[in-house]
Design an enzyme around this catalytic site. Structure first.
Site, mmCIF file in Angstrom:
data_model
loop_
_atom_site.group_PDB
_atom_site.id
_atom_site.type_symbol
_atom_site.label_atom_id
_atom_site.label_comp_id
_atom_site.label_asym_id
_atom_site.label_seq_id
_atom_site.Cartn_x
_atom_site.Cartn_y
_atom_site.Cartn_z
ATOM 1 N N SER A 43 0.851 -1.280 -0.008
ATOM 2 C CA SER A 43 0.231 -0.050 -0.108
ATOM 3 C C SER A 43 0.881 1.392 0.021
ATOM 4 O O SER A 43 1.043 1.937 1.011
ATOM 5 C CB SER A 43 -0.858 -0.008 1.305
ATOM 6 O OG SER A 43 -0.251 -0.116 2.289
ATOM 7 N N HIS A 156 -3.395 -6.134 2.548
ATOM 8 C CA HIS A 156 -2.546 -7.121 3.079
ATOM 9 C C HIS A 156 -3.111 -8.604 3.328
ATOM 10 O O HIS A 156 -2.680 -9.362 3.532
ATOM 11 C CB HIS A 156 -1.891 -6.570 4.175
ATOM 12 C CG HIS A 156 -1.139 -5.382 4.173
ATOM 13 N ND1 HIS A 156 -0.488 -4.901 5.162
ATOM 14 C CD2 HIS A 156 -0.504 -4.971 2.952
ATOM 15 C CE1 HIS A 156 0.327 -3.935 4.830
ATOM 16 N NE2 HIS A 156 0.269 -3.899 3.547
ATOM 17 N N GLU A 165 -4.540 -2.807 9.282
ATOM 18 C CA GLU A 165 -3.965 -3.120 10.492
ATOM 19 C C GLU A 165 -4.704 -3.144 11.548
ATOM 20 O O GLU A 165 -4.950 -1.695 11.838
ATOM 21 C CB GLU A 165 -2.536 -2.549 10.395
ATOM 22 C CG GLU A 165 -1.997 -2.898 9.019
ATOM 23 C CD GLU A 165 -0.378 -2.030 9.009
ATOM 24 O OE1 GLU A 165 0.100 -1.743 10.146
ATOM 25 O OE2 GLU A 165 0.148 -1.948 7.839
ATOM 26 N N GLU A 206 1.395 -9.467 6.958
ATOM 27 C CA GLU A 206 2.274 -9.143 8.140
ATOM 28 C C GLU A 206 2.087 -10.093 9.349
ATOM 29 O O GLU A 206 2.500 -9.781 10.559
ATOM 30 C CB GLU A 206 2.119 -7.722 8.339
ATOM 31 C CG GLU A 206 2.292 -6.779 7.290
ATOM 32 C CD GLU A 206 2.152 -5.176 7.588
ATOM 33 O OE1 GLU A 206 1.760 -5.042 8.792
ATOM 34 O OE2 GLU A 206 2.611 -4.670 6.911
ATOM 35 N N ASP A 243 -4.189 0.999 11.568
ATOM 36 C CA ASP A 243 -3.685 1.646 10.196
ATOM 37 C C ASP A 243 -4.571 1.497 9.340
ATOM 38 O O ASP A 243 -4.582 0.294 8.585
ATOM 39 C CB ASP A 243 -2.301 1.101 9.961
ATOM 40 C CG ASP A 243 -1.805 1.710 8.508
ATOM 41 O OD1 ASP A 243 -2.623 2.635 8.126
ATOM 42 O OD2 ASP A 243 -0.771 1.274 8.165
ATOM 43 N N GLU A 287 -3.319 5.593 12.287
ATOM 44 C CA GLU A 287 -2.405 6.136 11.310
ATOM 45 C C GLU A 287 -3.112 5.963 9.978
ATOM 46 O O GLU A 287 -3.837 5.019 9.665
ATOM 47 C CB GLU A 287 -0.988 4.701 11.119
ATOM 48 C CG GLU A 287 -0.332 4.909 9.888
ATOM 49 C CD GLU A 287 0.547 3.788 9.719
ATOM 50 O OE1 GLU A 287 0.826 3.037 10.921
ATOM 51 O OE2 GLU A 287 1.061 3.468 8.797
ATOM 52 N N ASP A 314 1.314 8.452 7.284
ATOM 53 C CA ASP A 314 2.493 7.557 6.537
ATOM 54 C C ASP A 314 2.308 7.825 5.068
ATOM 55 O O ASP A 314 3.299 8.533 4.510
ATOM 56 C CB ASP A 314 1.946 5.964 6.731
ATOM 57 C CG ASP A 314 2.691 5.076 5.898
ATOM 58 O OD1 ASP A 314 3.644 5.083 5.227
ATOM 59 O OD2 ASP A 314 2.120 3.916 5.866
ATOM 60 N N LYS A 339 9.665 5.240 7.197
ATOM 61 C CA LYS A 339 10.146 4.176 6.347
ATOM 62 C C LYS A 339 11.471 4.395 5.691
ATOM 63 O O LYS A 339 11.230 5.206 4.717
ATOM 64 C CB LYS A 339 8.802 3.651 5.623
ATOM 65 C CG LYS A 339 7.647 2.932 6.540
ATOM 66 C CD LYS A 339 6.711 2.750 5.405
ATOM 67 C CE LYS A 339 5.482 2.095 6.011
ATOM 68 N NZ LYS A 339 4.157 2.244 5.148
ATOM 69 N N HIS A 367 8.445 -1.381 9.533
ATOM 70 C CA HIS A 367 8.624 -2.380 8.327
ATOM 71 C C HIS A 367 7.879 -2.003 7.340
ATOM 72 O O HIS A 367 7.149 -1.133 7.419
ATOM 73 C CB HIS A 367 8.456 -3.726 8.937
ATOM 74 C CG HIS A 367 6.974 -3.889 8.928
ATOM 75 N ND1 HIS A 367 6.411 -5.411 9.075
ATOM 76 C CD2 HIS A 367 6.026 -3.118 9.584
ATOM 77 C CE1 HIS A 367 5.280 -5.059 9.553
ATOM 78 N NE2 HIS A 367 4.921 -3.797 9.683
ATOM 79 N N LYS A 390 6.772 -0.537 14.480
ATOM 80 C CA LYS A 390 5.562 -1.488 14.082
ATOM 81 C C LYS A 390 6.441 -2.632 13.172
ATOM 82 O O LYS A 390 7.161 -1.947 12.205
ATOM 83 C CB LYS A 390 4.580 -0.850 13.756
ATOM 84 C CG LYS A 390 4.552 -0.240 12.293
ATOM 85 C CD LYS A 390 3.223 0.020 11.718
ATOM 86 C CE LYS A 390 3.080 0.279 10.245
ATOM 87 N NZ LYS A 390 1.636 0.383 9.703
HETATM 88 P P1 PGA Z 1 3.019 -1.234 3.233
HETATM 89 O O1 PGA Z 1 1.988 -1.335 4.289
HETATM 90 O O2 PGA Z 1 4.401 -1.625 3.588
HETATM 91 O O3 PGA Z 1 2.191 -2.124 2.290
HETATM 92 O O4 PGA Z 1 3.077 -0.023 2.500
HETATM 93 C C1 PGA Z 1 2.636 -0.812 5.669
HETATM 94 C C2 PGA Z 1 1.779 0.547 6.155
HETATM 95 O O5 PGA Z 1 1.049 0.743 5.411
HETATM 96 O O6 PGA Z 1 1.949 0.800 7.172
HETATM 97 ZN ZN ZN Z 2 0.756 2.678 7.079
#
Ligand code: PGA
Ligand code: ZN
Length: 427
Positions: A43, A156, A165, A206, A243, A287, A314, A339, A367, A390
């Protein structure tokens, strides 16, 4: 004694979803080699730095990274030879200039990041100190509180849950080791609860369960039930973080809760929904509750809910100082997801963290949904000292590798501190 880089190599390996990614190796003149591999998101934010993929459909459906590997071995290696590995910022800037684009699409953010991380590893080892100490300096060693994603939906998982999430946060645990135990026990209690209701207990990308629930709310209800069943008090020992990754269900000005059959909602209706959830469930962090382009919606959400909950950006910031600066100016959120591969170098990621620190904002080192066994972000999270990480659920080794590394750091480090500090204060 000053060290020099004498060789830079890379190879194509697989990530946890079976897609190619890069592993880089940086060797110094004293024989030390640092290596690192890069993760990959699903995503992804619109403005993330670009992963270079080969596009040859006959190999890995176009997802090969042979070109990125060549860029490391050829273009980057040539420039890096004989450089001092402890000059991280200089090396990262050199790679950025060599690439010459704002999104690193020329050499590939995956190619650049793999080298940036491998250089740090080699330098830390050359200095004879652990990676977290090398990147973080000599202050107190703050072990981050884990946000464990035990129920997966959205992009996911192939299920009926719109939100991506549902994480548990052991806010009452006295140490990281205890936090991990709280998490693992709750994860197992959740499996039992799902089984008892006839739901699937297979896991998503995940490592969280991915059942076909009747609604998004049911995910929180089941998690609260699991927290209790494991012997913990919801909101005191263990809280919930969300999230939704709302960009993934935003279309034509509305948030479409289609998977769960809940129709469409406006930006302010989503904020109302979160507000109602906060009354019912012990939620400490949300998030990407809204779309990455919905800056005004985020600001309203933060002014409405930000006193009581951490609002994390994010996809809206993609770890990019340009967007985080705007967010701080406009009070868009009160925290940032960090990230490394969204921006592509350690130096720029540390600049993003610095902005958060200066604004008094929280930040969560994260991650990606496509990961490797590399535990780099565990050391990185400790080094940055923000107190939150996370790394997915407590199953699937690419997730657990980070938590296990944190166990190791906590056990080895006499100076380690661990405490949940809700950083959510609206400026
Ligand atoms: P992604 O998801 O690694 O698929 O972007 C993680 C997140 O959205 O925090
Ligand atoms: Zn996110």
């Amino acid at each position: 004694m000053k060290r020099r880089i004498v060789s830079v190599r890379a190879m194509q390996i697989l990530d946890s979803r079976g897609n190619p990614t890069l592993k880089a190796y940086v060797t110094l003149d004293n024989g030390i080699t640092g290596s690192a591999s890069v993760p990959s998101g699903a995503s992804t934010g619109e403005n993330e730095a670009m992963e270079l993929r080969d596009g040859d459909r006959r190999r890995y459906g176009g997802k090969g990274v042979a070109k990125a590997v060549e860029n490391v071995k050829d273009v980057i290696a040539r420039k890096l030879l004989f450089m001092d590995p402890t000059r991280q910022a200089q090396i990262d800037h050199m790679m950025m200039e060599l690439d010459g684009t704002t999104d690193k699409s020329n050499l590939g953010a995956n190619a650049i990041l793999s080298v940036s991380m491998a250089v740090a590893r080699a330098a830390a080892e050359a200095c004879g100190i652990p990676l977290y100490a090398y990147l973080g300096g000599s202050g107190p060693v703050r072990i981050p509180v884990p946000m464990m994603n035990i129920l997966n939906g959205g992009k996911h998982a192939d299920n009926s849950v719109d939100f991506q999430e549902f994480m548990i946060v052991p806010i009452g645990a006295p140490t990281f080791a205890e936090a991990l135990r709280y998490g693992a026990e709750t994860f197992h209690a959740l499996r039992d609860a799902l089984k008892a209701k006839g739901y699937s207990t297979s896991v998503g990308d995940e490592g969280g369960f991915a059942p076909d629930l009747k609604s998004n709310e049911e995910a929180c209800e089941l998690i609260v039930e699991a927290i209790r069943a494991a012997g913990y008090e919801p909101g005191k020992d263990i809280a919930i973080a969300l999230d939704p990754a709302a960009t993934s269900f935003f279309r034509d000005g509305f948030y479409h809760l289609e998977r769960s059959g809940r129709g469409k909602k406006s930006s302010s209706e989503m904020t109302e929904l979160y507000k109602a959830w906060m009354r019912e469930f012990p939620i400490v962090s949300i998030e990407d509750g809204l779309d990455e382009m919905d800056w005004d919606g985020f600001r309203d959400m933060t002014s409405t809910l930000g006193e009581n909950v951490q609002i994390v950006g994010d996809d809206i910031y993609v770890t990019n100082c340009r967007f985080i600066e705007r967010g701080i100016r406009e009070r868009t959120t009160n925290a940032v997801l960090i990230k490394l591969n969204q921006i592509g170098t350690i130096t720029e990621t540390m600049e993003a963290v610095n902005l958060c620190r200066m604004a008094g904002w929280g930040f969560v080192v994260s991650h990606r949904s496509g990961e490797t066994e590399d535990s780099f972000i565990a050391d990185f999270a400790v080094a940055m000292g923000g107190g939150q990480i996370k790394s997915g659920s407590v199953c699937r080794s690419e997730r657990v590798a980070k938590y296990n590394r944190l166990l190791e750091i906590e056990a080895e480090e006499e100076r380690s501190v661990f405490h949940w500090q809700p950083t959510a204060v609206t400026p």
